[in-house]
Scaffold this active site. Sequence first.
Site, short mmCIF file in Angstrom:
data_model
loop_
_atom_site.label_atom_id
_atom_site.label_comp_id
_atom_site.label_asym_id
_atom_site.label_seq_id
_atom_site.Cartn_x
_atom_site.Cartn_y
_atom_site.Cartn_z
N CYS A 119 -18.80 48.36 15.91
CA CYS A 119 -20.19 48.22 15.45
C CYS A 119 -20.98 49.52 15.57
O CYS A 119 -22.01 49.69 14.93
CB CYS A 119 -20.89 47.12 16.24
N HIS A 260 -28.67 47.04 16.47
CA HIS A 260 -27.48 46.35 15.96
C HIS A 260 -27.80 44.87 15.83
O HIS A 260 -28.40 44.27 16.71
CB HIS A 260 -26.32 46.57 16.94
N ASN A 290 -23.47 39.18 12.12
CA ASN A 290 -23.03 40.48 12.63
C ASN A 290 -21.98 41.05 11.68
O ASN A 290 -20.89 40.49 11.55
CB ASN A 290 -22.45 40.27 14.03
O1 UT7 Z 1 -21.11 43.46 17.84
C1 UT7 Z 1 -20.81 43.15 19.16
C2 UT7 Z 1 -20.27 41.79 19.13
N1 UT7 Z 1 -20.57 40.86 20.11
C3 UT7 Z 1 -21.74 40.41 20.53
O2 UT7 Z 1 -22.80 40.91 20.32
C4 UT7 Z 1 -21.70 39.15 21.29
C5 UT7 Z 1 -22.53 39.13 22.52
N2 UT7 Z 1 -22.54 37.80 23.06
C6 UT7 Z 1 -23.24 36.79 22.47
O3 UT7 Z 1 -23.89 36.99 21.46
C7 UT7 Z 1 -23.21 35.46 23.14
O4 UT7 Z 1 -22.51 35.56 24.37
C8 UT7 Z 1 -22.55 34.34 22.27
C9 UT7 Z 1 -23.46 34.01 21.10
C10 UT7 Z 1 -21.20 34.82 21.75
C11 UT7 Z 1 -22.38 33.08 23.08
O5 UT7 Z 1 -23.63 32.66 23.62
P1 UT7 Z 1 -23.72 32.25 25.17
O6 UT7 Z 1 -25.10 31.80 25.41
O7 UT7 Z 1 -23.22 33.43 25.97
O8 UT7 Z 1 -22.78 31.00 25.23
P2 UT7 Z 1 -21.46 30.77 26.10
O9 UT7 Z 1 -20.35 31.61 25.59
O10 UT7 Z 1 -21.80 30.88 27.56
O11 UT7 Z 1 -21.19 29.27 25.78
C12 UT7 Z 1 -22.08 28.23 26.20
C13 UT7 Z 1 -21.50 26.92 25.74
C14 UT7 Z 1 -20.04 26.75 26.13
O12 UT7 Z 1 -19.86 25.38 26.45
P3 UT7 Z 1 -19.82 24.92 27.99
O13 UT7 Z 1 -18.69 25.68 28.61
O14 UT7 Z 1 -21.16 25.28 28.54
O15 UT7 Z 1 -19.60 23.45 27.86
C15 UT7 Z 1 -19.30 27.06 24.85
O16 UT7 Z 1 -18.07 26.38 24.77
O17 UT7 Z 1 -21.55 26.85 24.31
C16 UT7 Z 1 -20.24 26.53 23.83
N3 UT7 Z 1 -20.10 27.15 22.52
C17 UT7 Z 1 -20.51 26.58 21.39
N4 UT7 Z 1 -21.11 25.38 21.15
C18 UT7 Z 1 -21.41 25.09 19.88
C19 UT7 Z 1 -19.59 28.38 22.23
N5 UT7 Z 1 -19.65 28.59 20.91
C20 UT7 Z 1 -20.22 27.49 20.36
C21 UT7 Z 1 -20.57 27.11 19.06
N6 UT7 Z 1 -21.17 25.91 18.86
N7 UT7 Z 1 -20.36 27.92 18.00
#
Ligand code: UT7
Length: 333
Positions: A119, A260, A290
């Site tokens: 990125c 970004h 993204n």
């Molecule tokens: O260009 C660089 C690329 N990367 C980034 O910028 C990513 C940076 N990170 C993020 O943007 C965030 O960490 C994410 C958007 C990827 C995830 O958000 P989060 O608030 O960190 O969620 P999490 O990974 O802690 O997941 C929370 C919950 C989990 O369920 P449990 O374990 O709490 O039951 C996940 O399984 O949300 C669940 N989950 C989803 N639920 C519905 C993860 N993805 C999804 C989804 N829909 N698409």
Amino acid sequence: MSETTTAYPVCIAGTGSYVPERILTNAELAERVDTSDEWILSRTGIRERRIARDDEFTSHMATHAARRALEDAGMDAAALELIIIATITPDTPTPATACYVQQALGATRAVAFDISAACSGFLYAMKIAKRLISSGAFNNALIIGAEKLSSVTNWDDRATCVLFGDGAGAAILRRSEDGEGMVLATEMGTDGNLTHLLKIPGGGTACPITAANVDDNLGTLSMLGKEVFKHAVNRMKEAAEIVIERAGLKAEDIACVIPHQANLRIIDAIADRLSVPNERVFINLDKYGNTSAAAIAIALDEAQRTGAFRRGDHIVLVVFGAGLTWAAAAIRW
Ligand code: UT7
């Protein structure tokens, strides 16, 4: 060579962007994986993203964006001396996607190569091109961020497939004659201790895709989202502060921050830490998700064309990505 001893000032003379026609909404994704529009919107800020056709390659999107940037700069492709494409989704492993774009544009004089910095690639390309122009080695450069992330997305993994999209953005850099669009300061960094946070594990020499592992999705993006989030906020804040200071500015002098476009919560956290009000932060990730190296380039072009800043305004671009990598630039438009 320090930023202040550059021989020739360098400016951005034009920008352009392109996104594919096909819109993929959150609702459509919710039909495929266990997710919802509400989850995606509240956790990321993304409403929809663009998906390239099967026969639409990274070079095609890059070429469209490049033509628009050339037009904006009032420049002929035949005059281009350098083309750098930042991408992690090249048309082919070799030759470089930049070679296809050089051919498509008819930019026969231009030296063309790709860089891989995820990125952060577009701002890496900006710094490289700026140095090559300011040193006198080249008079101008076309830099492009272009990605077909849909080709490296695991469409069964809800944690990643909701995040990414396709597109391209471009800018023309050249020696500044009138002081407009000046690239004042640039910064970039890398932390190779964090390669594991965000990667496409397969398809390279470390893990070739074979008949035995072809079903394991090793050629798609995998990510430790929470960890990436934390580092992203810290690194982008630091990089932005460095270029603001190096350009002799203060946060209140910045008319527009273009970050970004990965996650609205990351963007909000950075705006907060830089003490820049939200209305001075450009956001278009709701429309495109993204798009890796393309994201900041598309955002710069849209911000420029929609009047998010004016001639003479100071703007800051700041990015992070796999590597981890990060970069920033301060520009007096
Ligand atoms: O260009 C660089 C690329 N990367 C980034 O910028 C990513 C940076 N990170 C993020 O943007 C965030 O960490 C994410 C958007 C990827 C995830 O958000 P989060 O608030 O960190 O969620 P999490 O990974 O802690 O997941 C929370 C919950 C989990 O369920 P449990 O374990 O709490 O039951 C996940 O399984 O949300 C669940 N989950 C989803 N639920 C519905 C993860 N993805 C999804 C989804 N829909 N698409």
